[in-house]
Scaffold this motif. Structure first.
Motif, PDB file in Angstrom:
ATOM      1  N   SER A  47       0.849  -1.188   0.000  1.00 54.27           N
ATOM      2  CA  SER A  47       0.000   0.000   0.000  1.00 54.27           C
ATOM      3  C   SER A  47       0.887   1.241   0.000  1.00 54.27           C
ATOM      4  O   SER A  47       2.100   1.163   0.261  1.00 54.27           O
ATOM      5  N   SER A 122       0.186 -11.734  -9.696  1.00 52.91           N
ATOM      6  CA  SER A 122       0.180 -10.273  -9.772  1.00 52.91           C
ATOM      7  C   SER A 122      -0.394  -9.777 -11.088  1.00 52.91           C
ATOM      8  O   SER A 122      -0.860  -8.639 -11.187  1.00 52.91           O
ATOM      9  N   HIS A 129      -2.543  -5.275  -5.923  1.00 56.10           N
ATOM     10  CA  HIS A 129      -1.483  -4.297  -6.135  1.00 56.10           C
ATOM     11  C   HIS A 129      -0.202  -4.980  -6.599  1.00 56.10           C
ATOM     12  O   HIS A 129       0.055  -6.132  -6.279  1.00 56.10           O
ATOM     13  N   ARG A 130       0.586  -4.220  -7.362  1.00 57.87           N
ATOM     14  CA  ARG A 130       1.925  -4.658  -7.730  1.00 57.87           C
ATOM     15  C   ARG A 130       2.920  -3.657  -7.186  1.00 57.87           C
ATOM     16  O   ARG A 130       2.592  -2.482  -6.958  1.00 57.87           O
ATOM     17  N   ARG A 132       5.237  -2.188  -8.632  1.00 55.73           N
ATOM     18  CA  ARG A 132       5.422  -1.067  -9.553  1.00 55.73           C
ATOM     19  C   ARG A 132       4.350   0.003  -9.403  1.00 55.73           C
ATOM     20  O   ARG A 132       4.495   1.115  -9.924  1.00 55.73           O
ATOM     21  N   ASP A 133       3.253  -0.316  -8.699  1.00 55.89           N
ATOM     22  CA  ASP A 133       2.219   0.685  -8.450  1.00 55.89           C
ATOM     23  C   ASP A 133       2.669   1.738  -7.454  1.00 55.89           C
ATOM     24  O   ASP A 133       2.077   2.825  -7.379  1.00 55.89           O
ATOM     25  N   PHE A 134       3.715   1.423  -6.690  1.00 58.59           N
ATOM     26  CA  PHE A 134       4.108   2.315  -5.608  1.00 58.59           C
ATOM     27  C   PHE A 134       5.521   2.873  -5.735  1.00 58.59           C
ATOM     28  O   PHE A 134       5.792   3.971  -5.234  1.00 58.59           O
TER      29      PHE A 134
END
Length: 239
Positions: A47, A122, A129-130, A132-134
């Motif tokens: 997250s 994934s 979520h992955r 790379r999203d964060f």
């Protein structure tokens, strides 16, 4: 090493049974439940409020961390190499070459002959979520074809060679290396648990016995030892 047909066939049968226990049930049966539970256990921590966890997963799945796996395997073999005389050291190097050759062949056969193509969790599980999203960091957090797990397969082949040529203690250490460097792919969602526990292990149970429980590996080691350049002699010739 004489060909140990009963043990080879037993290990092959175990590999086939393991694969069929996953392949035949509708939607892979209880294996699917286990896969999803393990994936969600690790994925739920991703997250925007927990970037430290995302960075941790990214780092242990970076290509540089894969290099650490090579260092760990090389370090284990080096511990035996340092105790040997020149002939023994040469033999250990040749064992490494034969192991690499076997790993490449078994991996290619498994990738081409096992009738499965599936995406990693994934990529295929909706609404997750992955990494790379964060964060923007080079890491492997997904795959369009994750079965069987080639990373885990290579590490298991290494462990098999350690057991055959260096004994149980080396085998146990190599299993620790296997867990430490194969399961980060599961944690980040680049592989399902069964990509390794079923896919990698099936390939090893079917392929490796025909190399290590027959004269094949010993004959290849002897062949390479006789025909590869002897570095000590080469150094003397250069001088």
């Amino acid at each position: 090493m004489r060909t140990r047909f009963p043990l080879i066939l037993l290990l092959n049968a175990a590999g086939v049974a393991l694969f069929m226990s996953w392949y035949l049930p509708e939607n892979h049966g209880l294996w699917s439940t286990l896969d999803l539970a393990i994936f969600h256990f690790f994925n739920q921590g991703l997250s925007a409020d927990n970037l430290g966890y995302a960075w941790f997963l990214a780092i242990i799945n970076n290509r540089a961390f894969d290099g650490c796996a090579l260092l760990a395997m090389g370090g284990l073999m080096l511990s035996f190499w340092l105790k040997e005389d020149p002939d023994g050291r040469r033999r250990i190097v040749v064992i490494g070459l034969v192991m690499l050759l076997a790993a490449v062949i078994i991996n290619q056969l498994a990738q081409n002959l096992i009738p499965v193509t599936r995406s990693s969790p994934s990529v295929s599980v909706p609404g997750v979520h992955r990494v790379r999203d964060f964060i923007a960091f080079s890491t492997k957090d997904g795959s369009r074809d994750s079965f069987p797990g080639d990373h885990g397969m290579m590490l298991l082949i290494f462990a098999s060679f350690m057991l055959r040529y260096f004994g149980r203690r080396a085998f146990l250490i190599s299993l620790v290396i296997f867990v430490a460097f194969a399961f980060p792919r599961v944690m980040i969602g680049a592989h399902w648990f069964t990509d390794i526990a079923v896919g990698s292990l099936t390939a090893v149970l079917i392929g490796v016995p025909w190399v290590l429980l027959t004269p094949v590996s010993d004959k290849l080691i002897g062949l390479f030892a006789r025909n590869l350049p002897h570095f000590t002699k080469m150094n003397r010739a250069i001088k």
